[in-house]
Design an enzyme around this catalytic site. Structure first.
Site, PDB file in Angstrom:
ATOM      1  N   ARG A 117       0.882  -1.178   0.000  1.00 50.97           N
ATOM      2  CA  ARG A 117       0.000   0.000   0.000  1.00 50.97           C
ATOM      3  C   ARG A 117       0.912   1.218   0.000  1.00 50.97           C
ATOM      4  O   ARG A 117       1.497   1.563   1.034  1.00 50.97           O
ATOM      5  CB  ARG A 117      -0.901  -0.038   1.229  1.00 50.97           C
ATOM      6  CG  ARG A 117      -1.944   1.070   1.320  1.00 50.97           C
ATOM      7  CD  ARG A 117      -2.785   0.854   2.571  1.00 50.97           C
ATOM      8  NE  ARG A 117      -3.734   1.928   2.805  1.00 50.97           N
ATOM      9  CZ  ARG A 117      -4.977   1.970   2.334  1.00 50.97           C
ATOM     10  NH1 ARG A 117      -5.412   0.965   1.577  1.00 50.97           N
ATOM     11  NH2 ARG A 117      -5.781   2.970   2.615  1.00 50.97           N
ATOM     12  N   HIS A 138      -6.659   1.150  -7.185  1.00 51.45           N
ATOM     13  CA  HIS A 138      -7.028   0.431  -5.959  1.00 51.45           C
ATOM     14  C   HIS A 138      -7.829  -0.816  -6.366  1.00 51.45           C
ATOM     15  O   HIS A 138      -9.027  -0.931  -6.071  1.00 51.45           O
ATOM     16  CB  HIS A 138      -7.853   1.339  -5.052  1.00 51.45           C
ATOM     17  CG  HIS A 138      -7.929   0.882  -3.628  1.00 51.45           C
ATOM     18  ND1 HIS A 138      -7.372  -0.302  -3.184  1.00 51.45           N
ATOM     19  CD2 HIS A 138      -8.517   1.444  -2.535  1.00 51.45           C
ATOM     20  CE1 HIS A 138      -7.607  -0.433  -1.887  1.00 51.45           C
ATOM     21  NE2 HIS A 138      -8.291   0.605  -1.476  1.00 51.45           N
ATOM     22  N   GLN A 154     -10.049  -2.996  -3.880  1.00 50.48           N
ATOM     23  CA  GLN A 154     -11.299  -2.367  -3.452  1.00 50.48           C
ATOM     24  C   GLN A 154     -12.409  -2.635  -4.464  1.00 50.48           C
ATOM     25  O   GLN A 154     -13.549  -2.945  -4.099  1.00 50.48           O
ATOM     26  CB  GLN A 154     -11.111  -0.860  -3.284  1.00 50.48           C
ATOM     27  CG  GLN A 154     -12.395  -0.106  -2.948  1.00 50.48           C
ATOM     28  CD  GLN A 154     -12.998  -0.561  -1.636  1.00 50.48           C
ATOM     29  OE1 GLN A 154     -12.335  -0.544  -0.609  1.00 50.48           O
ATOM     30  NE2 GLN A 154     -14.263  -0.964  -1.658  1.00 50.48           N
ATOM     31  N   ASP A 172     -16.313   8.650  -2.952  1.00 53.64           N
ATOM     32  CA  ASP A 172     -15.142   8.348  -2.131  1.00 53.64           C
ATOM     33  C   ASP A 172     -14.712   9.665  -1.490  1.00 53.64           C
ATOM     34  O   ASP A 172     -15.313  10.718  -1.726  1.00 53.64           O
ATOM     35  CB  ASP A 172     -14.033   7.755  -3.016  1.00 53.64           C
ATOM     36  CG  ASP A 172     -12.849   7.238  -2.216  1.00 53.64           C
ATOM     37  OD1 ASP A 172     -12.978   7.063  -0.992  1.00 53.64           O
ATOM     38  OD2 ASP A 172     -11.784   7.013  -2.814  1.00 53.64           O
ATOM     39  N   CYS A 188     -16.049   3.326  -0.251  1.00 48.48           N
ATOM     40  CA  CYS A 188     -15.008   2.416   0.222  1.00 48.48           C
ATOM     41  C   CYS A 188     -14.549   2.708   1.646  1.00 48.48           C
ATOM     42  O   CYS A 188     -13.811   1.908   2.224  1.00 48.48           O
ATOM     43  CB  CYS A 188     -13.832   2.398  -0.746  1.00 48.48           C
ATOM     44  SG  CYS A 188     -12.890   3.929  -0.815  1.00 48.48           S
ATOM     45  N   ARG A 220     -14.187  -6.925   1.410  1.00 52.37           N
ATOM     46  CA  ARG A 220     -12.758  -6.724   1.217  1.00 52.37           C
ATOM     47  C   ARG A 220     -11.981  -7.952   1.670  1.00 52.37           C
ATOM     48  O   ARG A 220     -10.954  -8.319   1.082  1.00 52.37           O
ATOM     49  CB  ARG A 220     -12.294  -5.485   2.011  1.00 52.37           C
ATOM     50  CG  ARG A 220     -12.727  -4.144   1.450  1.00 52.37           C
ATOM     51  CD  ARG A 220     -12.043  -3.856   0.121  1.00 52.37           C
ATOM     52  NE  ARG A 220     -10.614  -3.964   0.241  1.00 52.37           N
ATOM     53  CZ  ARG A 220      -9.819  -2.993   0.706  1.00 52.37           C
ATOM     54  NH1 ARG A 220     -10.344  -1.839   1.075  1.00 52.37           N
ATOM     55  NH2 ARG A 220      -8.518  -3.161   0.765  1.00 52.37           N
TER      56      ARG A 220
END
Length: 354
Positions: free
Chosen positions: A141, A168, A171, A263, A303, A330
């Site tokens: 990450r 991402h 996700q 988001d 998310c 997830r």
């Protein structure tokens, strides 16, 4: 019985019982696949075909049914270890990966920039080679996509993008699993993105058309996605016969949409832009008024973590909101990624309809 919940909007239908989900997972085509992802990297969904992404979702559904609903113990990753490199803080990515990898019998190793010399006292090349000799895979990450690309180039083990400034992908797998569970099929759905042209949107643009999903995008002027990513998304839309358009009007993007998605407006590393961004995104909050422009069966995804200016409480905590199912997924989707990249596992349940 195959679920299609487009006209059912009560809380009970959105919070399916275990029995209902098991029944849903049993529908579809017979168990068979020619897809083999063992040894692959997952840096962006652009590098995965429609069938490969569907395979990951199929595997996630399979693991969720067998472990959560049937109570099976599947030590598929026993004896394997995972290096988890985190330049950015996280709740869902860290927790889903650590608990998921351990639940499958593996050993996750959490590493921050305080724990390793990532690109500072030790080059990325050297780090990649060391981790390759001690672990079976790396989930990273990071800020820069280029760091992931270099890790993948130099490592001899799979590298998984846990988030970068560009993409991402893990996700979006959770988002698609959530929508597949809710609607019964992804093909033909219209997704409306209302917010920043960020890494989450980029990953949707690299994959939605592969499922036959249409995409409406509303971003303020100057905050749209990368033009190069738009170009690829337009090519996918043409190839798969889907609709794709961009606007600065949130209600235009929401028109006829099945799924409203947003988001954070201020990602990690953009804190100095807060005042400018808050001004630019005025009018972009998702509310029930936004939903009036959408299809009658509209649902909401985010998310997380969520700020009230992005979506109000009435939508966020309503039966239309799938955010907590999305968050749980997830875990099942990252488990599917790890199993698919590290083993020869084949799903046992019938393939869902996508």
């Amino acid at each position: 019985m195959l679920f299609n919940l487009r006209n059912l909007l009560t809380a009970a239908t959105l919070r399916k019982s275990s029995k209902q989900l098991v029944q849903h997972f049993r529908s579809g085509q017979p168990t068979q696949t020619s897809v083999n992802l063992k040894g692959r990297d997952l840096l962006t969904l652009q590098n995965y075909t429609a069938e490969e992404i569907k395979y990951l979702l199929w595997t996630a559904s399979d693991l969720k049914q067998r472990i959560k609903y049937k109570g099976e113990y599947l030590p598929l990753l026993q004896g394997k270890s995972l290096a988890m490199i985190f330049e950015k803080r996280s709740t869902r990515t860290r927790l889903s990966t650590e608990t998921g990898f351990a639940l499958l019998g593996g050993h996750p190793c959490f590493l921050t920039t305080q724990d390793i010399h990532l690109g500072i006292n030790e080059s990325l090349t050297d780090t990649a080679r060391v981790l390759s000799s001690m672990t079976n895979a790396v989930l990273a990450r990071v800020y820069k996509q280029s760091d992931l690309d270099l890790l993948a180039k130099e490592a001899s083990i799979p590298i998984v993008n846990g988030l970068s400034d560009s993409y991402h992908p893990i996700q979006i797998l959770a988002d698609y699993l959530t929508l597949q569970e809710h609607y019964g099929c992804l093909k033909g759905l219209t997704i409306s993105w209302i917010g920043d042209g960020n890494n989450v949107l980029n990953s949707i643009m690299m994959s939605a058309a592969k499922f036959g999903m249409h995409l409406h995008v509303a971003t303020p002027k100057g905050f749209g996605p990368d033009p190069n990513i738009i170009k690829v998304a337009e090519e996918y839309s043409k190839e798969y016969g889907t609709k794709l358009f961009f606007t600065t009007d949130p209600l235009e993007a929401a028109s006829g949409a099945n799924v409203l998605v947003t988001d954070t407006w201020i990602s990690m590393g953009q804190e100095e832009e807060k005042a400018e961004r808050m001004k630019a995104f005025q009018g972009y909050q998702i509310t029930m008024q936004t939903g009036k422009a959408a299809a009658s069966d509209w649902t909401f995804l985010h998310c997380l973590p969520r700020k009230p200016q992005e979506v109000d409480d009435e939508v966020f905590y309503s039966p239309r909101s799938l955010v907590f199912q999305e968050a749980e997924n997830r875990k099942w989707t990252i488990m599917a990624v790890m199993v698919s990249l590290l083993t020869d596992y084949s799903p046992q349940l019938q393939k869902p309809t996508f």
